[in-house]
Design a protein around this motif. Sequence first.
Motif, PDB file in Angstrom:
ATOM      1  N   UNK A   1       0.839  -1.214   0.000  1.00  0.00           N
ATOM      2  CA  UNK A   1       0.000   0.000   0.000  1.00  0.00           C
ATOM      3  C   UNK A   1       0.865   1.253   0.000  1.00  0.00           C
ATOM      4  N   UNK A   2       1.941   1.224   0.795  1.00  0.00           N
ATOM      5  CA  UNK A   2       2.823   2.389   0.877  1.00  0.00           C
ATOM      6  C   UNK A   2       3.549   2.644  -0.437  1.00  0.00           C
ATOM      7  N   UNK A   3       3.927   1.570  -1.117  1.00  0.00           N
ATOM      8  CA  UNK A   3       4.655   1.712  -2.382  1.00  0.00           C
ATOM      9  C   UNK A   3       3.744   2.103  -3.532  1.00  0.00           C
ATOM     10  N   UNK A   4       2.464   1.786  -3.402  1.00  0.00           N
ATOM     11  CA  UNK A   4       1.493   2.174  -4.410  1.00  0.00           C
ATOM     12  C   UNK A   4       1.539   1.334  -5.672  1.00  0.00           C
ATOM     13  N   UNK A   5       0.975   1.876  -6.781  1.00  0.00           N
ATOM     14  CA  UNK A   5       0.852   1.119  -8.029  1.00  0.00           C
ATOM     15  C   UNK A   5       2.173   0.639  -8.620  1.00  0.00           C
ATOM     16  N   UNK A   6       3.257   1.328  -8.321  1.00  0.00           N
ATOM     17  CA  UNK A   6       4.548   0.931  -8.896  1.00  0.00           C
ATOM     18  C   UNK A   6       5.018  -0.430  -8.374  1.00  0.00           C
ATOM     19  N   UNK A   7       4.406  -0.917  -7.293  1.00  0.00           N
ATOM     20  CA  UNK A   7       4.824  -2.191  -6.697  1.00  0.00           C
ATOM     21  C   UNK A   7       3.975  -3.372  -7.164  1.00  0.00           C
ATOM     22  N   UNK A   8       3.037  -3.121  -8.074  1.00  0.00           N
ATOM     23  CA  UNK A   8       2.182  -4.216  -8.552  1.00  0.00           C
ATOM     24  C   UNK A   8       3.020  -5.316  -9.189  1.00  0.00           C
ATOM     25  N   UNK A   9       2.815  -6.548  -8.763  1.00  0.00           N
ATOM     26  CA  UNK A   9       3.519  -7.691  -9.322  1.00  0.00           C
ATOM     27  C   UNK A   9       4.925  -7.881  -8.806  1.00  0.00           C
ATOM     28  N   UNK A  10       5.329  -7.077  -7.820  1.00  0.00           N
ATOM     29  CA  UNK A  10       6.669  -7.169  -7.251  1.00  0.00           C
ATOM     30  C   UNK A  10       6.574  -7.854  -5.893  1.00  0.00           C
ATOM     31  N   UNK A  11       7.496  -8.782  -5.625  1.00  0.00           N
ATOM     32  CA  UNK A  11       7.556  -9.413  -4.305  1.00  0.00           C
ATOM     33  C   UNK A  11       8.232  -8.457  -3.340  1.00  0.00           C
ATOM     34  N   UNK A  12       7.524  -8.147  -2.256  1.00  0.00           N
ATOM     35  CA  UNK A  12       8.090  -7.270  -1.233  1.00  0.00           C
ATOM     36  C   UNK A  12       7.981  -7.951   0.121  1.00  0.00           C
ATOM     37  N   UNK A  13       8.835  -7.542   1.026  1.00  0.00           N
ATOM     38  CA  UNK A  13       8.769  -8.058   2.386  1.00  0.00           C
ATOM     39  C   UNK A  13       9.249  -9.496   2.495  1.00  0.00           C
ATOM     40  N   UNK A  14       8.864 -10.112   3.604  1.00  0.00           N
ATOM     41  CA  UNK A  14       9.278 -11.483   3.887  1.00  0.00           C
ATOM     42  C   UNK A  14       8.180 -12.464   3.488  1.00  0.00           C
ATOM     43  N   UNK A  15       8.529 -13.504   2.745  1.00  0.00           N
ATOM     44  CA  UNK A  15       7.527 -14.522   2.400  1.00  0.00           C
ATOM     45  C   UNK A  15       7.187 -15.353   3.639  1.00  0.00           C
ATOM     46  N   UNK A  16       6.074 -16.075   3.587  1.00  0.00           N
ATOM     47  CA  UNK A  16       5.761 -16.950   4.727  1.00  0.00           C
ATOM     48  C   UNK A  16       6.843 -18.013   4.865  1.00  0.00           C
ATOM     49  N   UNK A  17       7.091 -18.454   6.095  1.00  0.00           N
ATOM     50  CA  UNK A  17       8.141 -19.452   6.275  1.00  0.00           C
ATOM     51  C   UNK A  17       7.734 -20.824   5.739  1.00  0.00           C
ATOM     52  N   UNK A  18       8.717 -21.579   5.289  1.00  0.00           N
ATOM     53  CA  UNK A  18       8.514 -22.973   4.892  1.00  0.00           C
ATOM     54  C   UNK A  18       8.464 -23.798   6.178  1.00  0.00           C
ATOM     55  N   UNK A  19       7.548 -24.754   6.234  1.00  0.00           N
ATOM     56  CA  UNK A  19       7.415 -25.597   7.425  1.00  0.00           C
ATOM     57  C   UNK A  19       7.389 -27.062   7.002  1.00  0.00           C
ATOM     58  N   UNK A  20       8.232 -27.865   7.663  1.00  0.00           N
ATOM     59  CA  UNK A  20       8.211 -29.314   7.445  1.00  0.00           C
ATOM     60  C   UNK A  20       8.115 -29.991   8.805  1.00  0.00           C
ATOM     61  N   UNK A  21       7.204 -30.942   8.899  1.00  0.00           N
ATOM     62  CA  UNK A  21       7.070 -31.771  10.090  1.00  0.00           C
ATOM     63  C   UNK A  21       7.871 -33.045   9.848  1.00  0.00           C
ATOM     64  N   UNK A  22       8.699 -33.421  10.832  1.00  0.00           N
ATOM     65  CA  UNK A  22       9.518 -34.627  10.712  1.00  0.00           C
ATOM     66  C   UNK A  22       9.223 -35.572  11.872  1.00  0.00           C
ATOM     67  N   UNK A  23       8.771 -36.781  11.534  1.00  0.00           N
ATOM     68  CA  UNK A  23       8.596 -37.834  12.524  1.00  0.00           C
ATOM     69  C   UNK A  23       9.923 -38.555  12.666  1.00  0.00           C
ATOM     70  N   UNK A  24      10.652 -38.263  13.742  1.00  0.00           N
ATOM     71  CA  UNK A  24      11.993 -38.806  13.918  1.00  0.00           C
ATOM     72  C   UNK A  24      11.966 -40.152  14.640  1.00  0.00           C
ATOM     73  N   UNK A  25      13.062 -40.874  14.547  1.00  0.00           N
ATOM     74  CA  UNK A  25      13.282 -42.189  15.163  1.00  0.00           C
ATOM     75  C   UNK A  25      12.497 -43.284  14.446  1.00  0.00           C
ATOM     76  N   UNK A  26      12.336 -43.147  13.133  1.00  0.00           N
ATOM     77  CA  UNK A  26      11.574 -44.144  12.374  1.00  0.00           C
ATOM     78  C   UNK A  26      12.272 -45.497  12.331  1.00  0.00           C
ATOM     79  N   UNK A  27      13.512 -45.564  12.815  1.00  0.00           N
ATOM     80  CA  UNK A  27      14.196 -46.855  12.910  1.00  0.00           C
ATOM     81  C   UNK A  27      13.671 -47.689  14.087  1.00  0.00           C
TER      82      UNK A  27
END
Length: 195
Positions: free
Chosen positions: A120-146
């Motif tokens: 919003x602050x950047x206005x129309x010039x920012x359309x289609x541009x990635x700004x800021x921080x993306x959402x974090x990637x999350x992986x669940x790991x079930x450990x000790x599968x041995x």
Amino acid sequence: MANSSDKISITICGDGGCGKSSITLRLVRSQWIHEYDPTIEDSYSVTRTIDGLPYFLSITDTAGQEEYRGLWTTSTLKSDAFLLVYDITNPDSLGALDYFMELIDMEADQREEDNERLLRELGPSAQGVDVGMPPPVKIVAGNKCDLKQGRAVGARDGLEYARRHGCGFMETSAREMVNIEETFARMLSIPRCGV
């Protein structure tokens, strides 16, 4: 997820005794430690090449014990990715991920709000541009599968938990080196906009 020059910050979280440090040390030093020594917080770095591109991983191995959970810092929540680890022989460790998931989801919501405000602050010039921080990637790991004879959480249960929370899912064994490298490679290959 990243350009070859990017540093990727990863936070490993989960209940005490689920194998977070074992997973971390398997990746970073190719070693397995059989004694349980509770972690308060340790930091590691390692470079890995995935699909021909080098990635510099900055890994934070966090405390799982409830008394240390207050030590989670703002910088920890600013990570690019989270590996949420539970122990397949301990069903309570899967439920313990709710605490961490809630913090991570609040951070993701805050990032989205901040990004919208910035657009919003950047206005129309920012359309289609990635700004800021993306959402974090999350992986669940079930450990000790041995530890098949001691399994108390089925792979399907872990997968369903991960799906409910918009996460990737892997089963790992630090002892047997099962899916350790693959889990981190998957974390780097997931688009930053989600699974």
